[in-house]
Scaffold this motif. Structure first.
Motif, PDB file in Angstrom:
ATOM      1  N   GLU A  63       0.826  -1.208   0.000  1.00 36.36           N
ATOM      2  CA  GLU A  63       0.000   0.000   0.000  1.00 36.36           C
ATOM      3  C   GLU A  63       0.860   1.258   0.000  1.00 36.36           C
ATOM      4  N   ALA A  66       2.199   1.682  -3.562  1.00 36.50           N
ATOM      5  CA  ALA A  66       1.119   2.078  -4.467  1.00 36.50           C
ATOM      6  C   ALA A  66       0.657   3.499  -4.161  1.00 36.50           C
ATOM      7  N   GLY A  67       0.568   3.841  -2.883  1.00 34.53           N
ATOM      8  CA  GLY A  67       0.152   5.190  -2.502  1.00 34.53           C
ATOM      9  C   GLY A  67       1.139   6.238  -2.962  1.00 34.53           C
ATOM     10  N   ASP A  69       3.153   5.992  -5.550  1.00 39.18           N
ATOM     11  CA  ASP A  69       3.000   6.097  -7.007  1.00 39.18           C
ATOM     12  C   ASP A  69       1.754   6.907  -7.382  1.00 39.18           C
ATOM     13  N   ARG A  70       0.644   6.652  -6.680  1.00 40.08           N
ATOM     14  CA  ARG A  70      -0.594   7.408  -6.963  1.00 40.08           C
ATOM     15  C   ARG A  70      -0.406   8.891  -6.687  1.00 40.08           C
ATOM     16  N   PHE A  71       0.238   9.210  -5.587  1.00 43.30           N
ATOM     17  CA  PHE A  71       0.447  10.613  -5.244  1.00 43.30           C
ATOM     18  C   PHE A  71       1.316  11.310  -6.279  1.00 43.30           C
ATOM     19  N   TYR A  73       1.966  10.456  -9.391  1.00 35.96           N
ATOM     20  CA  TYR A  73       1.247  10.522 -10.661  1.00 35.96           C
ATOM     21  C   TYR A  73       0.184  11.626 -10.619  1.00 35.96           C
ATOM     22  N   GLY A  74      -0.574  11.673  -9.553  1.00 37.73           N
ATOM     23  CA  GLY A  74      -1.616  12.689  -9.428  1.00 37.73           C
ATOM     24  C   GLY A  74      -1.052  14.090  -9.379  1.00 37.73           C
TER      25      GLY A  74
END
Length: 98
Positions: A63, A66-67, A69-71, A73-74
């Motif tokens: 997590e 993944a978190g 990477d999401r941050f 990317y966003g």
């Protein structure tokens, strides 16, 4: 820039105090978790305890990655949207009537 974004996403750059209010739902859940872990640890032998530790750590690690990477990317997406708004062919950015 990416290292700062990753540090921020991973909680290494705090933007507000990191406190849990005494008696809050979060504090009660953390206390319940600690009680359950202590009770389970008491009945496990060392190999089973090692397996439980690994089981507990794996989802957090996945997590966290993944978190992050999401941050990142966003954040990049948001910056690109901002650049487009100010530099693109948008009538609002060009001062044209729309």
């Amino acid at each position: 820039m990416e290292s700062i974004l990753k540090a921020f996403a991973q909680g290494n750059l705090l933007t507000a105090p990191n406190r849990v209010a005494h008696g809050s739902k979060q504090a009660r859940a953390a206390a319940r978790l600690a009680e359950c872990e202590a009770a389970l640890t008491a009945v496990l032998d060392p190999p089973a305890r090692a397996l439980l530790d690994n089981l507990e750590a794996a989802p957090w690690e996945a997590e966290d990655l993944a978190g992050t990477d999401r941050f990142v990317y966003g954040y990049r997406l948001g910056v690109l949207m901002t650049v487009e708004a100010f530099c693109g062919r948008d009538p609002l950015a060009l001062g044209e009537d729309g």
